[in-house]
Design a protein around this motif. Structure first.
Motif, PDB file in Angstrom:
ATOM      1  N   HIS A 132       0.837  -1.203   0.000  1.00  0.00           N
ATOM      2  CA  HIS A 132       0.000   0.000   0.000  1.00  0.00           C
ATOM      3  C   HIS A 132       0.873   1.254   0.000  1.00  0.00           C
ATOM      4  CE1 HIS A 132      -3.854  -1.872   0.191  1.00  0.00           C
ATOM      5  NE2 HIS A 132      -3.678  -2.445   1.377  1.00  0.00           N
ATOM      6  N   GLN A 133       1.937   1.226   0.764  1.00  0.00           N
ATOM      7  CA  GLN A 133       2.850   2.370   0.806  1.00  0.00           C
ATOM      8  C   GLN A 133       3.454   2.622  -0.565  1.00  0.00           C
ATOM      9  OE1 GLN A 133       5.879   1.920   3.768  1.00  0.00           O
ATOM     10  NE2 GLN A 133       4.431   1.851   5.482  1.00  0.00           N
ATOM     11  N   GLU A 134       3.942   1.540  -1.188  1.00  0.00           N
ATOM     12  CA  GLU A 134       4.544   1.662  -2.517  1.00  0.00           C
ATOM     13  C   GLU A 134       3.562   2.314  -3.491  1.00  0.00           C
ATOM     14  OE1 GLU A 134       7.433   0.759  -3.950  1.00  0.00           O
ATOM     15  OE2 GLU A 134       8.487  -0.303  -2.356  1.00  0.00           O
ATOM     16  N   LYS A 135       2.341   1.849  -3.480  1.00  0.00           N
ATOM     17  CA  LYS A 135       1.326   2.367  -4.395  1.00  0.00           C
ATOM     18  C   LYS A 135       1.048   3.829  -4.116  1.00  0.00           C
ATOM     19  CE  LYS A 135      -3.395   1.599  -6.062  1.00  0.00           C
ATOM     20  NZ  LYS A 135      -4.614   0.765  -5.941  1.00  0.00           N
ATOM     21  N   LEU A 136       0.920   4.184  -2.840  1.00  0.00           N
ATOM     22  CA  LEU A 136       0.591   5.553  -2.468  1.00  0.00           C
ATOM     23  C   LEU A 136       1.728   6.507  -2.815  1.00  0.00           C
ATOM     24  CD1 LEU A 136      -1.487   7.378  -1.258  1.00  0.00           C
ATOM     25  CD2 LEU A 136      -0.747   6.710   1.030  1.00  0.00           C
ATOM     26  N   VAL A 137       2.963   6.098  -2.536  1.00  0.00           N
ATOM     27  CA  VAL A 137       4.120   6.948  -2.852  1.00  0.00           C
ATOM     28  C   VAL A 137       4.203   7.194  -4.350  1.00  0.00           C
ATOM     29  CG1 VAL A 137       6.642   7.075  -2.859  1.00  0.00           C
ATOM     30  CG2 VAL A 137       5.442   6.315  -0.813  1.00  0.00           C
ATOM     31  N   ARG A 138       3.985   6.133  -5.140  1.00  0.00           N
ATOM     32  CA  ARG A 138       4.066   6.301  -6.593  1.00  0.00           C
ATOM     33  C   ARG A 138       2.954   7.214  -7.107  1.00  0.00           C
ATOM     34  NH1 ARG A 138       8.100   3.195  -8.095  1.00  0.00           N
ATOM     35  NH2 ARG A 138       8.600   1.355  -6.826  1.00  0.00           N
ATOM     36  N   LEU A 139       1.780   7.141  -6.510  1.00  0.00           N
ATOM     37  CA  LEU A 139       0.696   8.060  -6.879  1.00  0.00           C
ATOM     38  C   LEU A 139       1.067   9.505  -6.560  1.00  0.00           C
ATOM     39  CD1 LEU A 139      -2.570   6.211  -5.747  1.00  0.00           C
ATOM     40  CD2 LEU A 139      -2.028   6.965  -8.075  1.00  0.00           C
ATOM     41  N   LEU A 140       1.644   9.710  -5.391  1.00  0.00           N
ATOM     42  CA  LEU A 140       2.009  11.067  -4.961  1.00  0.00           C
ATOM     43  C   LEU A 140       3.130  11.650  -5.813  1.00  0.00           C
ATOM     44  CD1 LEU A 140       1.878  10.401  -1.128  1.00  0.00           C
ATOM     45  CD2 LEU A 140       0.468  12.087  -2.329  1.00  0.00           C
ATOM     46  N   LEU A 141       4.036  10.794  -6.285  1.00  0.00           N
ATOM     47  CA  LEU A 141       5.157  11.270  -7.094  1.00  0.00           C
ATOM     48  C   LEU A 141       4.804  11.393  -8.569  1.00  0.00           C
ATOM     49  CD1 LEU A 141       8.138   9.276  -5.528  1.00  0.00           C
ATOM     50  CD2 LEU A 141       7.527  11.671  -5.153  1.00  0.00           C
ATOM     51  N   SER A 142       3.676  10.833  -8.955  1.00  0.00           N
ATOM     52  CA  SER A 142       3.268  10.864 -10.354  1.00  0.00           C
ATOM     53  C   SER A 142       2.659  12.211 -10.716  1.00  0.00           C
ATOM     54  CB  SER A 142       2.251   9.751 -10.635  1.00  0.00           C
ATOM     55  OG  SER A 142       1.691   9.894 -11.916  1.00  0.00           O
ATOM     56  N   GLU A 143       2.947  12.674 -11.932  1.00  0.00           N
ATOM     57  CA  GLU A 143       2.341  13.922 -12.415  1.00  0.00           C
ATOM     58  C   GLU A 143       0.834  13.766 -12.572  1.00  0.00           C
ATOM     59  OE1 GLU A 143       4.246  15.087 -15.998  1.00  0.00           O
ATOM     60  OE2 GLU A 143       6.189  15.467 -15.046  1.00  0.00           O
ATOM     61  N   LYS A 144       0.392  12.530 -12.739  1.00  0.00           N
ATOM     62  CA  LYS A 144      -1.040  12.282 -12.954  1.00  0.00           C
ATOM     63  C   LYS A 144      -1.760  11.861 -11.670  1.00  0.00           C
ATOM     64  CE  LYS A 144      -0.171  10.860 -17.736  1.00  0.00           C
ATOM     65  NZ  LYS A 144      -0.297   9.769 -18.728  1.00  0.00           N
ATOM     66  N   GLY A 145      -1.067  12.020 -10.531  1.00  0.00           N
ATOM     67  CA  GLY A 145      -1.672  11.628  -9.255  1.00  0.00           C
ATOM     68  C   GLY A 145      -2.955  12.404  -8.980  1.00  0.00           C
ATOM     69  N   ASP A 146      -4.038  11.693  -8.737  1.00  0.00           N
ATOM     70  CA  ASP A 146      -5.350  12.286  -8.491  1.00  0.00           C
ATOM     71  C   ASP A 146      -5.566  12.395  -6.979  1.00  0.00           C
ATOM     72  OD1 ASP A 146      -8.018  12.881  -8.124  1.00  0.00           O
ATOM     73  OD2 ASP A 146      -8.708  11.635  -9.781  1.00  0.00           O
ATOM     74  N   ALA A 147      -5.819  13.624  -6.482  1.00  0.00           N
ATOM     75  CA  ALA A 147      -5.981  13.844  -5.040  1.00  0.00           C
ATOM     76  C   ALA A 147      -7.103  12.986  -4.473  1.00  0.00           C
ATOM     77  CB  ALA A 147      -6.239  15.319  -4.762  1.00  0.00           C
ATOM     78  N   ASP A 148      -8.204  12.872  -5.204  1.00  0.00           N
ATOM     79  CA  ASP A 148      -9.334  12.065  -4.718  1.00  0.00           C
ATOM     80  C   ASP A 148      -8.940  10.601  -4.581  1.00  0.00           C
ATOM     81  OD1 ASP A 148     -10.958  14.279  -4.565  1.00  0.00           O
ATOM     82  OD2 ASP A 148     -11.781  14.016  -6.580  1.00  0.00           O
ATOM     83  N   GLU A 149      -8.202  10.107  -5.581  1.00  0.00           N
ATOM     84  CA  GLU A 149      -7.775   8.705  -5.542  1.00  0.00           C
ATOM     85  C   GLU A 149      -6.779   8.490  -4.406  1.00  0.00           C
ATOM     86  OE1 GLU A 149      -5.637   5.322  -8.382  1.00  0.00           O
ATOM     87  OE2 GLU A 149      -6.012   7.353  -9.164  1.00  0.00           O
ATOM     88  N   ILE A 150      -5.883   9.461  -4.209  1.00  0.00           N
ATOM     89  CA  ILE A 150      -4.877   9.360  -3.145  1.00  0.00           C
ATOM     90  C   ILE A 150      -5.541   9.273  -1.779  1.00  0.00           C
ATOM     91  CG2 ILE A 150      -3.080  10.672  -1.933  1.00  0.00           C
ATOM     92  CD1 ILE A 150      -2.202  11.691  -4.736  1.00  0.00           C
ATOM     93  N   GLU A 151      -6.540  10.109  -1.550  1.00  0.00           N
ATOM     94  CA  GLU A 151      -7.183  10.168  -0.243  1.00  0.00           C
ATOM     95  C   GLU A 151      -7.997   8.917   0.077  1.00  0.00           C
ATOM     96  OE1 GLU A 151      -9.340  13.818  -0.135  1.00  0.00           O
ATOM     97  OE2 GLU A 151      -7.530  15.052  -0.325  1.00  0.00           O
ATOM     98  N   LYS A 152      -8.262   8.103  -0.949  1.00  0.00           N
ATOM     99  CA  LYS A 152      -9.002   6.855  -0.725  1.00  0.00           C
ATOM    100  C   LYS A 152      -8.070   5.716  -0.313  1.00  0.00           C
ATOM    101  CE  LYS A 152     -12.585   7.962  -4.165  1.00  0.00           C
ATOM    102  NZ  LYS A 152     -13.129   7.591  -5.495  1.00  0.00           N
ATOM    103  N   GLN A 153      -6.756   5.931  -0.454  1.00  0.00           N
ATOM    104  CA  GLN A 153      -5.814   4.841  -0.213  1.00  0.00           C
ATOM    105  C   GLN A 153      -5.688   4.530   1.280  1.00  0.00           C
ATOM    106  OE1 GLN A 153      -4.317   3.053  -2.734  1.00  0.00           O
ATOM    107  NE2 GLN A 153      -5.654   4.336  -4.022  1.00  0.00           N
ATOM    108  N   ALA A 154      -5.434   3.261   1.559  1.00  0.00           N
ATOM    109  CA  ALA A 154      -5.240   2.824   2.951  1.00  0.00           C
ATOM    110  C   ALA A 154      -4.026   3.526   3.538  1.00  0.00           C
ATOM    111  CB  ALA A 154      -5.040   1.309   2.995  1.00  0.00           C
ATOM    112  N   GLY A 155      -4.139   3.990   4.751  1.00  0.00           N
ATOM    113  CA  GLY A 155      -3.032   4.652   5.438  1.00  0.00           C
ATOM    114  C   GLY A 155      -2.992   6.149   5.239  1.00  0.00           C
TER     115      GLY A 155
END
Length: 515
Positions: A132-155
């Motif tokens: 879950h951490q790996e997925k969340l970090v990659r979302l946050l570092l991605s230019e296409k990271g969606d705030a709504d999708e990020i906030e749904k992630q575990a942790g």
């Protein structure tokens, strides 16, 4: 700790099972298997804490075994062994929650150290949490990271709103070191970093990247911990911990404190800029973004000094000082670790400044010549070659200005002589002369001393004494009157000065001329 060994090569399997070191570590071998199917059946009975498994095996390979174990026994750790340096294995192993990846022939010390890391709690979180951490970090570092999708992630809820910092812990010269194709090095780096972080009160995330790992730390509750200060100590601890047991040197870039993990991309930009300065600082460096800001301020100050020095050299026509000046520029460029584009841009700026100075002397070349110089600068790939080109151009400019300066100086001295010849009888001072010639009196004083070898007063007295000699030789005017005639107020002073300059008194000089 209960350990299971899985390998289809019986000699390797037996060698690992019979190691005396297991007892010393506090481990017990609870099972051994020749393929994944046997291992899975055995795992149901002996419930191992750690499975050390080969990847390539008949019936069920190590990857398939790990996938099944992850589903059935998520808290069981896995260390892969393989004869193949294949990064695709490493990526797949990460997804399957592998704690380490060791290549054959097996280095016993390396294997036992990896087991020790497991036992000491290096794997601080379970596999699902890490993924879950790996997925969340990659979302946050991605230019296409969606705030709504990020906030749904575990942790997410546990770190939302907390201040954070990101580290890039990177293997130096990774391509040259061969570590890019050795997934074991990256796994080892990740686990040893986790081991160091277990000593600190910071919640952290860790994520593998192509050159090392990203480490993200979050501000703990309470105000007893200074994240900015602790970040440097954490970095020093990581490097110290790795020095004796990790085969590669590492450097660490540290971001500024970020108000939220949502700003992680900004932190990523900061640490990438930090690690660019490794060229200056060398292997095993720790570079913080805060310190980098100070370095940049100092760099800007040095650039301003260089421009000022160049202006002074050109104004002075100092052709011989151009080469030492450019050597200083060369060292600073290397120290800053500037890229090709930055070096070329700086060279263009120097030439533009030099061109402006030349315009002030009405010596600037044509627009076509300036454009050609610009094109030539942009064509160089090697810094030393570019500086040789600049040296030739700047030396030529300095030579032209120097020649013009000499002509101007000669003109000034000529004007001084002409004025004194015409006005020697008057009361003249350096200040009054400078006003007549529209020149700063201090500059005029230095110029006369440099070019004539005497000061202004001696120059004036010399001219007056020469006029007095003419009057003494050609007229019968009394010496005292001649003194007043040539501009002296005191006949006694005139006589003393005349004897000092001519070697004889005014009376003796007249007598010599009459013979």
């Amino acid at each position: 700790m209960k350990v299971m060994i899985v390998d289809d090569e019986q000699l390797i399997r037996r060698h690992l099972v019979e190691l005396q070191e297991w007892k010393q570590l506090g481990c017990s071998i609870v099972g051994e298997a020749g393929n994944g199917q046997e291992a899975l059946q055995l795992a149901h009975l002996c419930k191992p804490d750690l499975i050390i498994t080969d990847i390539r095996m008949p019936l069920m390979d190590g990857m398939q075994l790990a996938e099944a174990v992850r589903a059935l026994y998520p808290r069981t750790h896995i260390i892969f062994i393989s004869a193949f340096h294949d990064f695709m294995y490493a990526k797949q192993a990460l997804k399957l929650g592998a704690i380490d990846f060791i290549t054959k022939p097996i280095d016993l010390g390396e294997l036992l150290e990896a087991v020790e890391l497991v036992m000491e709690g290096a794997n601080h979180s379970n596999v699902d949490e890490r993924l879950h951490q790996e997925k969340l970090v990659r979302l946050l570092l991605s230019e296409k990271g969606d705030a709504d999708e990020i906030e749904k992630q575990a942790g997410w809820s546990e770190v939302a709103g907390k201040q954070t910092m990101i580290f890039s812990i990177e293997i130096d010269n990774i391509e040259l070191a061969g570590a890019a194709s050795d997934p074991h090095s990256l796994f080892m780096l990740r686990e040893m970093t986790c081991h160091v972080m277990a000593r600190y009160p910071y919640r952290f995330w860790i994520c593998l990247n192509r050159k090392g790992v990203y480490l993200i730390i979050f501000q703990p509750d309470g105000r007893l911990w200074d994240m900015k200060t602790d970040s440097m100590q954490i970095a020093r601890d990581i490097i110290s911990h790795l020095q004796d047991s990790f085969e590669h040197s590492i450097s660490i870039g540290i971001s500024q404190i970020l108000s939220s993990v949502l700003h992680l991309r900004k932190g990523l930009e900061q640490i990438q800029e930090c690690l660019d300065y490794r060229m200056l600082l060398g292997k095993g460096s720790i570079i913080s973004s805060d310190a980098l800001s100070l370095i940049r301020d100092e760099s800007k100050r040095k650039d301003e000094i260089h421009v000022a020095n160049l202006a002074e050299l050109l104004h002075g026509g100092s052709k011989e000082r151009i080469s030492p000046f450019l050597r200083t520029v060369y060292r600073d460029m290397l120290a800053k670790g500037l890229g090709k584009h930055q070096v070329q841009q700086y060279a263009v700026e120097l030439m533009e400044r030099a061109g402006s100075i030349m315009e002030g002397y009405q010596l600037s070349g044509s627009a076509e010549e300036r454009l050609e110089t610009h094109k030539q600068i942009l064509s160089y790939d090697i810094l030393s070659d570019l500086l040789k080109f600049l040296e030739g151009k700047l030396a030529e400019m300095a030579e032209k200005i120097g020649a013009l300066n000499k002509e101007s100086v000669h003109s000034v001295i000529q004007s001084v002589n002409q004025y004194l010849e015409a006005h020697y009888q008057e009361e003249i001072s350096l200040v009054s002369l400078s006003k007549v010639l529209h020149i700063n009196h201090s500059y005029l004083c230095r110029l006369i001393k440099k070019e004539a070898g005497i000061n202004f007063r001696d120059m004036l007295w010399g001219i007056r004494i020469e006029k007095a000699k003419q009057l003494l030789a050609n007229t019968a005017i009394k010496t005292s009157l001649i003194a007043y005639e040539v501009g002296f107020k005191d006949p006694s002073h005139f006589s003393q000065l005349f004897k000092r300059i001519a070697g004889v008194s005014p009376k003796e000089y007249r007598e010599q001329q009459a013979k």
